[in-house]
Design a protein around this motif. Structure first.
Motif, short mmCIF file in Angstrom:
data_model
loop_
_atom_site.label_atom_id
_atom_site.label_comp_id
_atom_site.label_asym_id
_atom_site.label_seq_id
_atom_site.Cartn_x
_atom_site.Cartn_y
_atom_site.Cartn_z
N THR A 1 0.84 -1.20 0.00
CA THR A 1 0.00 0.00 0.00
C THR A 1 0.88 1.24 0.00
N GLN A 2 1.92 1.16 0.81
CA GLN A 2 2.82 2.31 0.88
C GLN A 2 3.46 2.57 -0.49
N VAL A 3 3.85 1.50 -1.17
CA VAL A 3 4.45 1.67 -2.50
C VAL A 3 3.45 2.30 -3.45
N GLU A 4 2.20 1.84 -3.36
CA GLU A 4 1.18 2.40 -4.26
C GLU A 4 0.99 3.88 -4.02
N GLN A 5 1.04 4.23 -2.72
CA GLN A 5 0.88 5.66 -2.41
C GLN A 5 2.06 6.46 -2.95
N LEU A 6 3.22 5.85 -2.87
CA LEU A 6 4.40 6.54 -3.42
C LEU A 6 4.27 6.73 -4.93
N MET A 7 3.77 5.70 -5.58
CA MET A 7 3.60 5.81 -7.04
C MET A 7 2.60 6.92 -7.36
N GLU A 8 1.57 6.99 -6.54
CA GLU A 8 0.56 8.04 -6.73
C GLU A 8 1.23 9.41 -6.61
N GLN A 9 2.06 9.49 -5.57
CA GLN A 9 2.78 10.74 -5.34
C GLN A 9 3.69 11.09 -6.52
N GLY A 10 4.39 10.07 -6.99
CA GLY A 10 5.31 10.26 -8.12
C GLY A 10 4.57 10.70 -9.37
N THR A 11 3.44 10.07 -9.61
CA THR A 11 2.66 10.43 -10.79
C THR A 11 2.18 11.87 -10.70
N ARG A 12 1.83 12.25 -9.47
CA ARG A 12 1.39 13.63 -9.26
C ARG A 12 2.52 14.61 -9.62
N THR A 13 3.71 14.30 -9.14
CA THR A 13 4.84 15.19 -9.45
C THR A 13 5.09 15.21 -10.95
N THR B 1 2.94 14.82 -13.27
CA THR B 1 1.91 15.61 -13.92
C THR B 1 2.22 17.10 -13.80
N THR B 2 2.54 17.53 -12.59
CA THR B 2 2.81 18.96 -12.44
C THR B 2 4.08 19.34 -13.21
N ALA B 3 5.07 18.45 -13.17
CA ALA B 3 6.29 18.74 -13.91
C ALA B 3 5.98 18.88 -15.39
N ALA B 4 5.04 18.03 -15.87
CA ALA B 4 4.70 18.07 -17.30
C ALA B 4 4.09 19.42 -17.68
N THR B 5 3.12 19.91 -16.87
CA THR B 5 2.52 21.20 -17.22
C THR B 5 3.52 22.33 -17.01
N HIS B 6 4.30 22.14 -15.99
CA HIS B 6 5.30 23.13 -15.65
C HIS B 6 6.28 23.35 -16.80
N MET B 7 6.80 22.22 -17.28
CA MET B 7 7.80 22.32 -18.33
C MET B 7 7.14 22.36 -19.69
N LEU C 1 -10.25 18.91 -11.72
CA LEU C 1 -9.41 17.73 -11.84
C LEU C 1 -8.62 17.87 -13.14
N ASN C 2 -7.31 17.66 -13.11
CA ASN C 2 -6.55 17.85 -14.35
C ASN C 2 -6.80 16.73 -15.35
N ILE C 3 -6.85 17.08 -16.62
CA ILE C 3 -6.99 16.07 -17.69
C ILE C 3 -5.75 16.20 -18.57
N ASN C 4 -5.05 15.10 -18.75
CA ASN C 4 -3.79 15.14 -19.47
C ASN C 4 -3.88 14.33 -20.75
N GLU C 5 -3.02 14.65 -21.70
CA GLU C 5 -2.97 13.90 -22.95
C GLU C 5 -2.63 12.43 -22.66
N ASP C 6 -1.76 12.21 -21.70
CA ASP C 6 -1.42 10.86 -21.27
C ASP C 6 -2.42 10.44 -20.20
N ALA C 7 -3.24 9.45 -20.52
CA ALA C 7 -4.30 9.02 -19.60
C ALA C 7 -3.74 8.69 -18.22
N GLN C 8 -2.52 8.21 -18.20
CA GLN C 8 -1.88 7.84 -16.93
C GLN C 8 -1.74 9.04 -15.98
N LEU C 9 -1.68 10.23 -16.56
CA LEU C 9 -1.48 11.42 -15.72
C LEU C 9 -2.77 12.22 -15.50
N SER C 10 -3.88 11.72 -16.03
CA SER C 10 -5.15 12.44 -15.86
C SER C 10 -5.71 12.19 -14.47
#
Ligand code: ATP
Ligand code: MG
Length: 1027
Positions: free
Chosen positions: A208-220, A222-228, A457-466
């Motif tokens: 569960t902890q790993v999944e939460q980390l992945m969620e966190q990573g995906t969030r970063t 996503t923001t990095a993607a819009t950012h850059m 809620l953000n919607i991204n071109e990559d479904a994984q980041l939506s």
């Protein structure tokens, strides 16, 4: 710790699996065919353009995930029937994940790579979507399960890291702090090989902890993607699991790294494709993937015994980090993902070839020991030795000597060192853990808030980041924008987002949105300028392309399926507002023209990119404007068939009014380069170099992706139909030159004048009734371009010129008139004399069925004009251009048989008409003899023929105007802003045009019939058949 004897390593080939996914919406809409088939571990791909061409490959595993599945009550995709061929996520894990897990537990490094074109299912296989969990979460799940089961015999530690490589920069996805400019450094150490300096490693104790980390990573991510302003399809995502197992009984520590890699979409490698651009694609953007390909190729060559001098691991960040995975100390698996559709043939074939090479790579995996462990172990061993010596000395009674003192000092030093290493390590872990706990607390809080407040809620071109970023709109007033100056501001980043962009108001459970001055806000496809109340599931676009879905209060949510509001939905909605849409009925229907669908999808794909390019141009002060256009929307080929439509980007310099037309691929390439410039500009600005001349902006012209040397542009075309030439009838025309989208660009006066070999125009007596009379004889004519009138290109900007270009029959070169500058009604006065010495059937067919397409080319200041290379043309000494000189292509026996038969048929019919003519003449002769009417047979034919030719001439002239009318009808479309009334007016106008058209056509045909009837009647009267 015991390392396996390095000489006893096994040679492990990279294992390769291939998976084919279901059709996606776009492929279904286009009525795609599945071109992939699988039997056991072999896979075949069928070339959709050539039924004879089928290629087969075999791999370690193949997965059919294309059909034969259902979605069960929990949303899981499972085989339709028990034991069916559909490979679900579980099957893939059983084969690939389980092996990786076992390897890791045994102490081997393992790597899993997902390779494939964008949207082919890499992330689906690696990470999964919703309940259909992919390899990574499943692997973690089983890992902790395995640890739980063997708790007594071993102690285990798992460390989790997650990073992204974009544009050769490494971003730590678990780091909370601000991004290091230029990304994290990749360093090399003798022992460790390449590693990312300062990359966060979080200790984990449960899946569960790993999944939460992945969620966190995906969030970063996503923001990095819009950012850059980056597209995640172009970035590589790496998850690194570090496993440490301590077997206390055996006093062994095993340490292994598991690399899980979701690679960037593979087609980006070749995105510049066939079309050459002055600027090479930003090398960094593809460098990692290209280098990976080169490394794989080199290793594959090595495996088959070819001599390989150099393996370019060091050329990119990705290959540095994957060095051990490829040809090194790792057991490696690659999953190559494919689209099943015919339209993806080229990409899928290239993926299969790539995978084929990868499977040849040989690795040499060994069980690992960690360097920290080894140092401690060595220190401990040394201490034991020292103690032994000390006790021996004690025995020998040499206490207190200098040597003993020295030994004791050494012993203490070693012990201190051991403790220091251990404390540092533990400290590091504690810090990482604390940090993560805080991040996790935020996630938990977010979950609670989702149940209380509306949010976007953000919607991204990559479904994984939506759906990763949620911005809550609590009671009261909230300002959204770049700025986060007050506690009531919601800070977002992205292109075209202003400091203060818009205001959300949440009062009495109603949420409204008000754009602030100058801000671009789009709700459900339409730009808004005033306060607008938001409804649950409204689509918002802020700035150039920050896309969000509005989620209302929990009570409004119901059980709706939000997944249909994906990125494509947003863009289609926007395109529809611009008048570009496919009707509901056409999407998904079998009759939809696939090429039109492709244009539509290209359009919606490029639309946000164009908006972003415009914003970058604005911020960088480049002064160029980008606009999407559909090429050949209203144009046709020499036979009048519609030309293939495509998307182009019109680039206009706002100051100089210079215009460029870029192809789709060129624009995509340039957009990558612009992003690069833009990012440098941003980092220069944040470094405080804002005031001085920024390096990124002040690029030399030859490196500037916003600039190109000017070239002549094709403004539009007009058709000059050649049919009259086959009858030797002269033709004079006023032609409408139409632009790509059907606009009138100019009027062109042109003539076709049949003439003698010396250039003297032929008279009416030379007109032919039957064009085949010209067969084998000499044919001369002039093509005259008199004048162009009302040239829009020059009317808009005076400092411009035009040329007319055209191709004729088998001439190898196009012809161009000289350029005329600065004149809205330029006089061309251009005349070319063409001749065929022996008119062929092919030429006659051409004349009767084709038009010369007259191209209007626009020239701008500084661009060189188009020239016809005369050397390549066949010309007589008098300057006559010879056409129709090529002998027909080499005929095969079957062809010549057919040709002979055709000749025979033709001879038969000529014979028959000669007989008829003969009879006729005989009858005339008889009647002349009998003195009924003294008509001389010789004079009869020309006069009748001339009448007939005149009738034909009238007919052809009228037909030209009818053709014009037809083109106008084709181009006639409702205006973009049409409401119901507008549409009704449009339909009325359309029916009026149609009525006119059919009346004209009827009239022409009627006149022709009457003329022919009159001629026939007269002829019979004269020949005395009718008295
Ligand atoms: N085996 C599968 N079964 C069902 N749906 C799938 C499968 N593979 C992929 N898809 C769907 O196809 C879409 C694209 O897949 P995915 O996001 O995995 O592509 P990708 O290869 O990661 O693309 P990108 O390079 O853009 O990241 C997703 O909506 C996903 O749900
Ligand atoms: Mg993906």
């Amino acid at each position: 710790m015991r390392a396996k004897d390095p000489n006893k390593h096994s040679n492990d080939c990279v294992k390769v699996a291939v998976r084919v996914r279901p059709f996606n919406k776009r492929e279904r809409d286009a009525g795609s065919r599945c071109i992939i088939s699988m039997v056991s571990t072999s896979i075949s791909i069928q070339d959709p353009r050539d039924s004879q061409n089928q290629r087969s490959f075999s791999f370690d595993y193949t997965y059919w995930s294309h059909s034969g599945f259902i979605r069960d009550y929990s949303g899981l995709y499972v085989p339709e029937e028990l034991g069916g061929r559909y490979a679900d996520q579980d099957r893939v894990f059983q084969d690939l994940g389980q092996g990786i897990l076992e390897n890791a537990l045994q102490g081997y490094n393992s790597t899993l790579l997902a390779y494939g074109q964008t949207g082919s299912g890499k992330s689906y296989s690696m990470m999964g979507y919703g309940p259909n969990k992919g390899l990574v979460p499943k692997l973690c799940d089983r890992l902790f399960q395995a640890f739980g089961e063997t708790q007594d015999s071993r102690q285990c530690q798992v460390f989790f890291s997650m990073l992204e490589i974009y544009n050769e920069q490494v971003v730590d996805l678990l780091s909370r702090g601000s991004r290091t400019p230029g990304g994290l450094r990749v360093r090399e150490e003798q022992q460790r090989g390449f590693y990312v300096e300062g990359l966060r490693k979080i200790p984990c104790e449960s899946a569960t902890q790993v999944e939460q980390l992945m969620e966190q990573g995906t969030r970063t991510r996503t923001t990095a993607a819009t950012h850059m302003n980056a597209n995640s399809s172009r970035s590589h995502m790496l998850i690194i699991l570090q496993l440490k197992q301590i077997f206390s009984k055996e006093s062994i520590t095993k340490q292994s790294n598991v690399n899980l890699v979701d690679l960037a979409g593979s087609e980006r490698q070749r995105s510049s494709g066939s079309e050459a651009d002055r600027l090479k694609e930003g090398t960094a953007i593809n460098l990692s993937l290209t280098t990976l390909g080169n490394v794989i190729s080199a290793l594959a060559d090595l495996a088959v015994g070819k001599k390989v001098v150099h393996i370019p691991y060091r050329d990119s960040v990705l290959t540095k980090l994957l060095q051990s995975a490829l040809g090194g100390n790792s057991r490696t698996v690659m999953i190559a993902t494919l689209s099943p559709a015919d339209i993806c043939y080229d990409e899928s074939l290239s993926t299969l070839r790539y995978a084929e090479r990868a499977k040849r790579i040989q690795n040499r995996a060994v069980v690992n020991e960690s360097p920290t462990e080894r140092i401690i172990k060595e220190l401990k061993a040394e201490n034991a030795r020292l103690l032994q010596r000390l006790s021996r000395m004690d025995h020998e009674g040499r206490r207190g000597s200098d040597e003993t003192k020295e030994l004791r000092q050494l012993l203490t030093h070693n012990e201190l060192q051991i403790r220091a290493i251990q404390t540092l390590w533990e400290q590091h872990l504690q810090e990482a853990l604390k940090d993560w706990e805080q991040q996790y607390a935020n996630i938990t809080q977010e979950r609670r808030m989702m149940q209380m407040h509306p949010y976007i809620l953000n919607i991204n071109e990559d479904a994984q980041l939506s759906g990763v970023v949620k911005l809550f709109i609590q009671e009261g007033e909230w300002e959204i924008g770049l700025s986060d100056s007050s506690s009531r501001s919601i800070s977002i980043k992205g292109l075209g987002i202003q400091d203060r962009h818009a205001i959300f108001r949440n009062e009495l459970r109603h949420v409204t949105l008000t754009p602030l001055a100058g801000a671009k806000v789009i709700v459900n496809g339409s730009a808004i300028s005033q306060t607008t109340e938001l409804q649950h599931l409204d689509r918002l676009i802020l700035g150039s392309n920050c896309t969000y879905l509005f989620i209302g209060y929990p009570s409004e949510r119901g059980g709706d399926d939000w997944s249909r509001y994906d990125y494509e939905y947003f863009q289609s909605e926007l395109a529809a507002a611009e008048g570009i849409c496919l009707g509901e009925s056409s999407v998904g229907s079998a009759q939809t023209d696939p090429s039109l669908l492709a244009v539509f999808y290209d359009y919606i794909k490029l639309m946000p990119m164009v908006a972003e390019a415009n914003q970058m141009s604005k911020e960088l002060g480049k002064g160029v404007d980008f606009k999407l256009e559909i090429k050949n929307l209203a144009l046709s080929d020499p036979k009048g068939h519609d030309l293939q439509k495509d998307i182009v980007v019109k680039v206009t310099s706002l100051a100089s009014k210079q215009v460029w037309i870029w192809s789709k691929t060129k624009f995509v390439n340039r957009k990558f380069l612009m992003e690069d410039v833009y990012q440098r500009y941003q980092s220069e600005q944040s470094d405080g170099r804002g005031a001085q001349g920024l390096l990124a902006v002040a690029l030399p012209r030859d490196k500037d992706p916003f600039w190109d040397p000017v070239e002549p542009l094709l403004l539009g075309t007009a058709h000059l139909w050649l049919q009259s030439l086959a009858f030797r009838i002269p033709l004079e025309e006023q032609l409408e030159v139409l632009g790509s989208e059907g606009t009138e660009e100019a009027i062109l006066q042109a003539q076709l004048v049949p003439c003698t070999s010396t250039g003297i125009p032929l008279g009416e007596d030379d007109i032919l009734i039957d064009p085949s009379e010209a067969l084998g004889r000499r044919l001369d004519f002039h093509l005259v371009l008199d004048q162009c009138c009302g040239v829009r290109w020059i009317r808009e900007v005076h400092n411009r010129g035009v040329q007319i270009g055209f191709r004729l029959f088998d001439c190898s070169q196009p012809f161009y008139t000289p350029t005329v500058w600065h004149n809205v009604n330029p006089l061309l006065d251009h005349r070319v004399h063409f001749a065929s010495l022996h008119t062929s059937q092919r030429l006659l067919d051409y004349l009767q069925s084709s038009a010369v397409v007259l191209e209007l080319w626009g020239l701008q200041e500084g661009c060189s004009e188009l020239r016809c290379s005369i050397e390549a043309l066949k010309m007589t000494a008098e300057g006559i251009t010879l056409i129709d000189q090529n002998s027909p292509p080499q005929a095969t026996p079957v062809d010549s048989m057919r040709a002979l038969q055709e000749d025979l048929e033709e001879l038969k019919s000529i014979n028959a008409s000669l007989k008829k003519e003969n009879n006729n003449l005989r009858e005339q002769l008889n009647s002349a003899r009998s003195g009924l009417e003294g008509v001389r047979s010789r004079s009869l034919r020309p006069s009748c023929d001339a009448e007939f030719a005149r009738a034909l001439k009238v007919f052809y002239h009228s037909m030209t105007s009818v053709r014009g009318q037809l083109q106008r009808l084709r181009r006639h479309r409702p205006s973009e802003e049409s409401d119901l009334l507008g549409l009704r007016l449009f339909v009325d106008e359309q029916s009026r045009l149609l009525r006119d058209f059919s009346e004209q056509l009827e009239l022409i045909v009627f006149t022709l019939k009457q003329d022919v009837a009159a001629i026939v009647r007269r002829k019979r009267e004269r020949s005395g058949v009718w008295s």
